[in-house]
Design an enzyme around this catalytic site. Structure first.
Site, PDB file in Angstrom:
ATOM      1  N   ARG A  48      25.296  -4.332   3.605  1.00 45.19           N
ATOM      2  CA  ARG A  48      24.743  -3.077   4.222  1.00 45.19           C
ATOM      3  C   ARG A  48      25.265  -1.915   3.506  1.00 45.19           C
ATOM      4  O   ARG A  48      24.875  -0.640   3.544  1.00 45.19           O
ATOM      5  CB  ARG A  48      25.102  -2.915   5.702  1.00 45.19           C
ATOM      6  N   TYR A 102       0.762   7.507   2.727  1.00 46.95           N
ATOM      7  CA  TYR A 102       0.556   6.430   3.463  1.00 46.95           C
ATOM      8  C   TYR A 102       0.767   6.384   4.966  1.00 46.95           C
ATOM      9  O   TYR A 102       1.728   7.284   5.567  1.00 46.95           O
ATOM     10  CB  TYR A 102       1.877   5.512   2.749  1.00 46.95           C
ATOM     11  N   ASP A 174       6.190   8.825  -3.545  1.00 50.60           N
ATOM     12  CA  ASP A 174       5.933   7.434  -3.338  1.00 50.60           C
ATOM     13  C   ASP A 174       5.229   7.101  -4.588  1.00 50.60           C
ATOM     14  O   ASP A 174       3.885   7.345  -4.621  1.00 50.60           O
ATOM     15  CB  ASP A 174       5.228   7.380  -1.998  1.00 50.60           C
ATOM     16  N   LYS A 199       4.684  -4.076  -2.862  1.00 51.51           N
ATOM     17  CA  LYS A 199       3.221  -4.209  -3.546  1.00 51.51           C
ATOM     18  C   LYS A 199       3.457  -4.712  -4.878  1.00 51.51           C
ATOM     19  O   LYS A 199       3.766  -5.964  -5.261  1.00 51.51           O
ATOM     20  CB  LYS A 199       2.840  -2.722  -3.491  1.00 51.51           C
TER      21      LYS A 199
END
Ligand SMILES: *Cc1c(COP(=O)(O)O)cnc(C)c1O
Length: 382
Positions: A48, A102, A174, A199
């Site tokens: 993390r 998006y 993005d 993607k």
């Protein structure tokens, strides 16, 4: 990076790889440990904290692909988007957001920001005036996405930088649709690059991940929030993503080529009304795309004439799959009005120029002869 930058395929294949000193294996070993020593070590490692050996290694590859100092890998594209935005926006701050982004990012802003007391405005369009008119005294971030989904409209990145820089506003993009193969926004002064690695970086429709690249200073800010929000990616998936990214330039360039061929072919089809591909000279953003992109991506949209029964057409496709997601090596297709842009409603879709007869086509690496044949037989079945 005082050394000369390696070629794109060398970056994809090698940058960041972990040397297997013990067994001299050819590829990066996978370190699944979630627990590392805390004494006599240079850094405290923990998944993390985004700094396990595999996470760090892949971050370097992403950074170099985006020509940035540093990179971070996330558990999803949305973990990357949300963590990055929250790292730079505090209570009372304001962000200017491009009109079409998006859907998940739109929902995050609209649903979560009011809880944090963060102000936001969406632009009316893509022009300089559209962005300029929304900037306020307390604007801290401008957030864009280009090419946009599904019409592949292009935002002028240099224009965004010129608006933001004099005011000390941080710019974020993005960059998912373009991938770092087709667009490196830092060339135009953009500060922070965000990706849904689900993607093009993953490219095989089997990994959900995210990535961010920026300066060391900006990444440190993102890291500080990221460790609290906890959107890290499991090392096994990091390792798989590294494998995928070795072929990213080859895949994406093949997809660019295929999409261009398909766009030209569809443009000449009797049943097709309009094709939206930034690599076509009649696309409204062609000049801009040519200026700031190295390739026009594997994404295109096309509108069919009213007499075409879309349902029947979609059902008749055999090779091209119906799918919500995109950018895999396999070709997929979707009707935005029924899927990705369903929640917008017909009125808003019309306003954005998204026709009910529009299809978004994520072109894969198959032989275009077979893709054409599939579309032809589907049209013939009507
Ligand atoms: C898919 C996508 C996202 C979100 O990524 P996830 O990996 O699904 O969280 C963000 N931006 C764009 C442009 C996308 O296509």
């Amino acid at each position: 990076m005082e050394n000369k930058r390696p070629g794109i395929n060398t970056i994809c294949t090698h940058v960041g790889e972990i040397k297997d000193e013990q067994f001299k294996g050819a590829i990066s070993p996978l370190y699944m440990s979630t627990s590392y020593a805390y004494e006599d070590v240079e850094v405290l490692r923990y998944p993390r904290y985004f700094n396990t050996p595999n996470q760090e290694a892949l971050g370097k590859k992403v950074a170099m692909l985006e020509k940035c100092e540093a990179g971070m890998i996330f558990g999803s594209g949305m973990a990357a988007v949300s963590t990055t935005l929250l790292a730079f926006l505090h209570k009372g701050d304001h962000v200017v957001v491009q009109k079409t982004i998006y859907g998940g990012a739109y929902n995050f802003i609209v649903e979560e920001f009011p809880k944090y007391g963060i102000e936001f405005d969406f632009t009316e369009g893509f022009s300089e005036e559209d962005f300029k008119s929304k900037i306020k005294e307390n604007t801290k971030v401008i957030y864009v996405e280009t090419p946009s989904n599904p019409l592949m409209l292009i935002t002028d990145l240099e224009m965004i930088t010129n608006l933001a820089k004099p005011k000390g506003i941080v710019t974020m993009i993005d960059n998912t649709f373009a991938s770092p193969i087709n667009q490196t926004p830092i060339d135009f002064g953009i500060d922070i690059m965000i990706h849904s690695a689900t993607k093009y970086m993953g490219g095989h429709s089997d990994i959900c991940a995210g990535a961010v690249a920026a300066s060391e200073e900006h990444i440190l800010k993102i890291w500080n929030v990221g460790k609290n929000l906890g959107g890290s990616l499991s090392d096994y998936t990091v390792w798989l993503l590294e494998r995928s990214m070795k072929t990213m330039a080859i895949r994406v360039r093949a997809q660019n080529q295929n999409a261009k061929k398909m766009a030209r072919w569809l443009q000449n089809h009797d049943l097709v009304k309009k094709v939206y591909y930034p690599g076509l000279k009649d696309h409204p953003s062609y000049a801009l795309a040519k200026k700031q992109m190295k390739g026009f991506t594997g994404m295109l949209s096309f509108e069919v004439h009213d007499e075409v029964d879309l349902n029947q057409f979609m059902k008749s496709l055999k090779l091209i799959k119906q799918s919500m997601s995109l950018a895999g090596v396999e070709s997929t297709i979707l009707v935005p009005a029924k899927a990705s842009h369903f929640l917008l409603g017909e009125e808003e879709r019309a306003k954005q120029g998204i026709s009910e007869n529009l299809m978004r086509f994520s072109v894969g690496i198959e032989s275009t002869k077979d893709l054409k044949e599939d579309i032809t037989q589907a049209f013939n079945s009507l």
